[in-house]
Design a protein around this motif. Structure first.
Motif, PDB file in Angstrom:
ATOM      1  N   CYS A  62       0.850  -1.193   0.000  1.00 54.34           N
ATOM      2  CA  CYS A  62       0.000   0.000   0.000  1.00 54.34           C
ATOM      3  C   CYS A  62       0.888   1.247   0.000  1.00 54.34           C
ATOM      4  N   GLU A  63       0.281   2.377  -0.340  1.00 55.67           N
ATOM      5  CA  GLU A  63       1.045   3.619  -0.439  1.00 55.67           C
ATOM      6  C   GLU A  63       0.864   4.531   0.759  1.00 55.67           C
ATOM      7  N   GLY A  64      -0.005   4.149   1.684  1.00 56.74           N
ATOM      8  CA  GLY A  64      -0.235   4.960   2.868  1.00 56.74           C
ATOM      9  C   GLY A  64      -1.012   4.169   3.909  1.00 56.74           C
ATOM     10  N   ILE A  65      -1.222   4.813   5.047  1.00 58.54           N
ATOM     11  CA  ILE A  65      -1.934   4.213   6.181  1.00 58.54           C
ATOM     12  C   ILE A  65      -2.887   5.274   6.721  1.00 58.54           C
ATOM     13  N   SER A  66      -4.095   4.867   7.073  1.00 61.53           N
ATOM     14  CA  SER A  66      -5.033   5.752   7.781  1.00 61.53           C
ATOM     15  C   SER A  66      -5.456   5.074   9.072  1.00 61.53           C
ATOM     16  N   THR A  67      -5.715   5.893  10.082  1.00 61.87           N
ATOM     17  CA  THR A  67      -6.271   5.390  11.329  1.00 61.87           C
ATOM     18  C   THR A  67      -7.604   6.099  11.563  1.00 61.87           C
TER      19      THR A  67
END
Length: 120
Positions: A62-67
């Protein structure tokens, strides 16, 4: 999958918007929401979330992470035990408009195994 004395991470029973590999970081002790948690748990949550985020980047490309985290009825809380959502993110993935879709047991086990391997 990932745990320490105070918190653990798991693949939940569902995903959103077709984005698979999301996890929950959960305290071992019961706290209804962030307003009830002990201050010293913050470092445990941050450490596990950071390690899990690196594993997601490695395991899923993946290219990013969200919380995401919800507190109280007006905050859209619908599970009355504190937990932090951690999502692998991709450009244009539509996470926040996506439908809630159940995982099969086999999917959950395979995703957990992939993440576990990336933690080593």
């Amino acid at each position: 999958m990932l745990m320490d004395d105070n918190v653990f991470a798991l693949v939940p029973t569902h995903h959103y918007g077709g984005i698979k590999g999301n996890c929950l970081v959960v305290p071992r002790d019961h706290y209804e929401n962030v307003l009830e948690m002990r201050d010293n748990l913050g470092s445990d949550f941050f450490r596990v979330t950071r390690r899990l985020s690196h594993a997601m980047l490695s395991a899923f490309g993946c290219e990013g992470i969200s919380t995401r985290q919800h507190n109280g009825p007006a905050g859209n809380q619908d599970v009355w035990h504190y937990h932090l959502h951690v999502f692998p993110r991709y450009p244009g993935d539509g996470l926040y408009g996506g439908q809630k879709v159940p995982y099969s047991t086999e999917e959950r086990m395979a995703l957990a195994a992939k993440l576990r391997a990336a933690l080593l």
